[in-house]
Design a protein around this motif. Structure first.
Motif, PDB file in Angstrom:
ATOM      1  N   ARG A 184       8.895   1.006   1.026  1.00 23.04           N
ATOM      2  CA  ARG A 184       7.821   1.569   0.531  1.00 23.04           C
ATOM      3  C   ARG A 184       7.762   3.556  -0.381  1.00 23.04           C
ATOM      4  O   ARG A 184       7.483   3.611  -1.405  1.00 23.04           O
ATOM      5  CB  ARG A 184       6.329   1.938   1.468  1.00 23.04           C
TER       6      ARG A 184
ATOM      7  N   ASP B  22       3.755  -0.226  10.925  1.00 22.33           N
ATOM      8  CA  ASP B  22       5.156  -0.844   9.760  1.00 22.33           C
ATOM      9  C   ASP B  22       6.269  -0.103  10.696  1.00 22.33           C
ATOM     10  O   ASP B  22       7.235   0.717  11.467  1.00 22.33           O
ATOM     11  CB  ASP B  22       5.154   0.644   8.880  1.00 22.33           C
TER      12      ASP B  22
ATOM     13  N   ASP C 236       0.021   4.024   1.178  1.00 21.74           N
ATOM     14  CA  ASP C 236       0.012   5.135   3.132  1.00 21.74           C
ATOM     15  C   ASP C 236       0.462   3.640   3.691  1.00 21.74           C
ATOM     16  O   ASP C 236       0.462   3.151   3.839  1.00 21.74           O
ATOM     17  CB  ASP C 236      -1.755   5.299   3.019  1.00 21.74           C
TER      18      ASP C 236
ATOM     19  N   GLY D   3       1.073  -0.922  -0.063  1.00 26.20           N
ATOM     20  CA  GLY D   3      -0.342  -0.319   0.240  1.00 26.20           C
ATOM     21  C   GLY D   3       1.149   0.898  -0.237  1.00 26.20           C
ATOM     22  O   GLY D   3       1.760   0.918   0.242  1.00 26.20           O
TER      23      GLY D   3
ATOM     24  N   ARG E 159       8.811   1.085   5.340  1.00 25.02           N
ATOM     25  CA  ARG E 159       8.506   2.752   5.527  1.00 25.02           C
ATOM     26  C   ARG E 159       9.972   3.038   4.052  1.00 25.02           C
ATOM     27  O   ARG E 159       9.347   3.421   2.633  1.00 25.02           O
ATOM     28  CB  ARG E 159       8.455   3.581   6.803  1.00 25.02           C
TER      29      ARG E 159
ATOM     30  N   LYS F   6       0.890   2.749   7.121  1.00 31.00           N
ATOM     31  CA  LYS F   6       0.042   1.428   8.041  1.00 31.00           C
ATOM     32  C   LYS F   6       0.341   1.786   9.572  1.00 31.00           C
ATOM     33  O   LYS F   6       2.233   1.803   9.839  1.00 31.00           O
ATOM     34  CB  LYS F   6       0.056   0.006   7.903  1.00 31.00           C
ATOM     35  N   PRO F   7       0.281   1.722  10.945  1.00 31.19           N
ATOM     36  CA  PRO F   7       0.017   1.505  12.274  1.00 31.19           C
ATOM     37  C   PRO F   7       1.305   0.533  12.399  1.00 31.19           C
ATOM     38  O   PRO F   7       0.958  -0.862  12.360  1.00 31.19           O
ATOM     39  CB  PRO F   7      -0.972   1.157  12.743  1.00 31.19           C
TER      40      PRO F   7
END
Length: 211
Positions: free
Chosen positions: A85, A77, A72, A70, A82, A74-75
């Motif tokens: 991503r 991560d 965005d 995704g 990060r 996510k809690p």
């Protein structure tokens, strides 16, 4: 991967190994082929068709990985998640040239700048929280590249009004990334205009224009 750089490993053989590397749970391993694919597209490809073939391969290998993660955060991560991503988002935009991915980034960037989704004038209010910070810089850049004079004017307006160092850096890079010759010249002019850019910001516009 190191074996490919000196030429001891043929490109088809290397490419066959990329999906396994890209699927690794170790961030550094998963991201390692990205640099080689950038090099293949920019230096090894002999024409536009070969460049697009590399771009298509990059999308095939890495788009599923980003879709699974995704865009965005996510809690919970991890830092590695990060970082991966962020690398995937940039790679698929610049090297993969994914139309769907680019469209999403442009829309996100326009929401940050206060433009409507179609690029027309919205409320004109800078909204840094409109998209996660991890992808905001790239989203603003994508909006600038896809935009016109209206977008450029708004970018410049926000730059002149904000004092936040990170936001300024993102806006400056976006201004420098436009391809329209007249707008690119305006971006370079900001370097010479007294009081607009801080001393440590002067090189950002020029850096963006050569990358």
């Amino acid at each position: 991967q190191a074996a490919f750089s000196p030429g001891s490993l043929a490109a088809p053989t290397y490419l066959a190994s990329v999906p396994k590397l890209a699927a690794s749970d170790v961030r550094q391993t998963a991201a390692a082929p990205m640099g080689q694919l950038v090099w293949m597209k920019e230096k090894l490809a002999r024409n536009e068709a070969e460049q697009q073939a590399v771009a298509a391969y990059a999308r095939k290998v890495y788009r599923p990985r980003l879709q699974a993660m995704g865009v965005d955060a996510k809690p919970g991560d991890s830092d590695d998640t990060r970082l991966l991503r962020r690398a995937l988002v940039g790679f698929l935009y610049h090297t993969g040239e994914s139309p769907e991915h680019s469209k999403e980034l442009v829309t996100r960037g326009r929401s940050v700048l206060g433009l409507k989704a179609d690029g027309s004038v919205g409320n004109g209010v800078l909204n840094p929280q409109a998209t996660p910070r991890d992808v905001r810089a790239l989203a603003v850049e994508a909006a600038a590249r896809a935009g016109d004079k209206t977008t450029f004017d708004l970018l410049e307006k926000h730059l002149r009004a904000t004092q936040d160092a990170q936001l300024r850096n993102e806006l400056i890079y976006a201004l420098g990334s436009v391809s329209d010759p007249a707008l690119a010249e305006r971006a370079r002019g900001l370097v010479l205009e007294k009081g607009v850019l801080r001393r440590n910001e002067n090189s950002s516009v020029l850096y963006a224009q050569v990358h």
